[in-house]
Design an enzyme around this catalytic site. Structure first.
Site, mmCIF file in Angstrom:
data_model
loop_
_atom_site.group_PDB
_atom_site.id
_atom_site.type_symbol
_atom_site.label_atom_id
_atom_site.label_comp_id
_atom_site.label_asym_id
_atom_site.label_seq_id
_atom_site.Cartn_x
_atom_site.Cartn_y
_atom_site.Cartn_z
ATOM 1 N N GLY A 49 0.965 -1.421 0.042
ATOM 2 C CA GLY A 49 -0.048 -0.077 0.044
ATOM 3 C C GLY A 49 0.854 1.333 0.002
ATOM 4 C CG ASP A 173 8.103 -7.930 7.193
ATOM 5 O OD1 ASP A 173 8.440 -8.981 7.039
ATOM 6 O OD2 ASP A 173 7.662 -7.076 6.619
#
Length: 336
Positions: A49, A173
């Site tokens: 995004g 992550d």
């Protein structure tokens, strides 16, 4: 940096962790940034995004360091933009409280002339470690030199030690896409703390409602289990796989053997989805016969960090201590 959620078809859960902090004030007191239109800035990468651009700054003719600017992708629909805006705000809050030479620094949370919120960060380098892995693969250069892998290992471990021990944060992550490099490994920095999670005094994720997002091929076993306990060691598993990437120039668990290349077609059925999901959270194979003795420390570190039992993985602090001691011994031996 580029997210596996968009770079390949292996999706990760996109639920947002619940935060206790109220973020409303971040929507109000923005400064306005004169940001060139996207086509006139160099695109550094992208995530779920968002796009990241290089913004060169020279106000009043003075030379200023460039910024990396993270901006919500204009192609996202209204609902998606709301989700990504919240994530961008949360990343700004996290990053503003972080200051370490191996983590990309916060610069500003601003709005462009058209009202688009942006996170301005320290420019950590034009390429991610993943970009360099892809380039090396394309040029058929083979694994990175062992000394380079150990340098990356030490710098990233230093950044994780700071996040875990001083800020009580799980990055959440770690992967080659989220490590940026400048000038032939002169600097090495972790980026993208947008999905980080708070750790308690026991190094466990403190919020029982928090969701480990991560990226599938780098996820540890405990993040794939329904009631898995997420700790600082979850970052260590992904860290170990990042070292594996540098030795194999491959993505974890999605390797295609040479024997099967000729039989592949454009059909998605050529990918063994069952085998892929069965492999997630395990240690991928490493052909040590292709690596000489100089890689022994990197191989040892990869093996211990990717143990399926989190308790048997080292902490970031232990990794730093081990690598620094090994470097000191090597320097002493060289100077004899």
């Amino acid at each position: 940096m580029q997210s596996m959620d968009e770079a390949c078809p292996f999706k990760s859960p996109c639920q947002q962790e619940n935060k206790k902090k109220q973020l409303g004030s971040w929507n109000e007191n923005h400064t306005t940034l004169v940001l060139p239109a996207s086509p006139f800035m160099k695109k550094l990468g992208y995530g779920t995004g968002v796009n990241v651009y290089l913004m060169k700054r020279s106000p009043t003719g003075k030379s200023c360091s460039p910024w990396a600017v993270k901006k919500i992708n204009a192609k996202c629909n209204v609902r998606q933009q709301s989700v990504y805006l919240k994530r961008l705000q949360e990343e700004a809050i996290r990053l503003k409280d972080i200051e370490h030479p191996n983590i990309v620094g916060y610069r500003a949370f601003v709005k462009t002339n058209d009202g688009t919120p942006c996170l301005a960060m320290e420019f950590g380098g034009e390429k991610s470690l993943n970009d360099l892995i892809e380039e090396r693969n394309e040029n058929v250069k083979g694994p990175f030199p062992a000394s380079t892998i150990l340098k990356v290992a030490l710098h990233v471990a230093n950044g994780l030690k700071y996040l875990h021990n001083e800020k009580r944060l799980l990055h959440g992550d770690i992967k080659s896409c989220n490590i940026v490099v400048k000038e032939d490994f002169k600097t090495i920095k972790i980026c993208d703390v947008g999905v980080s999670l708070k750790l308690d005094e026991n190094m466990q994720v403190s919020d029982p409602q928090a969701i480990y997002i991560g990226t599938e091929p780098w996820k540890p076993k405990e993040a794939l289990e329904e009631n898995g306990i997420i700790t600082d060691k979850s970052d260590i598993f992904a860290y170990g796989l990042t070292l594996w990437e540098m030795m194999t120039l491959s993505m974890p668990h999605v390797n295609i053997s040479d024997d099967s290349l000729d039989s592949l077609d454009d059909d998605e059925d050529s990918f063994d989805e069952d085998a892929y999901y069965a492999a997630l959270g395990t240690r991928p194979a490493l052909n040590v016969e292709e690596l000489d003795d100089s890689y022994s420390k990197a191989i040892e570190l990869f093996l211990v960090c990717t143990n399926e039992d989190p308790k048997k993985r080292p902490s970031a602090a232990q990794i730093v201590e081990e690598l620094e001691t090994a470097a000191e011994l090597e320097t002493a031996a060289t100077n004899k």
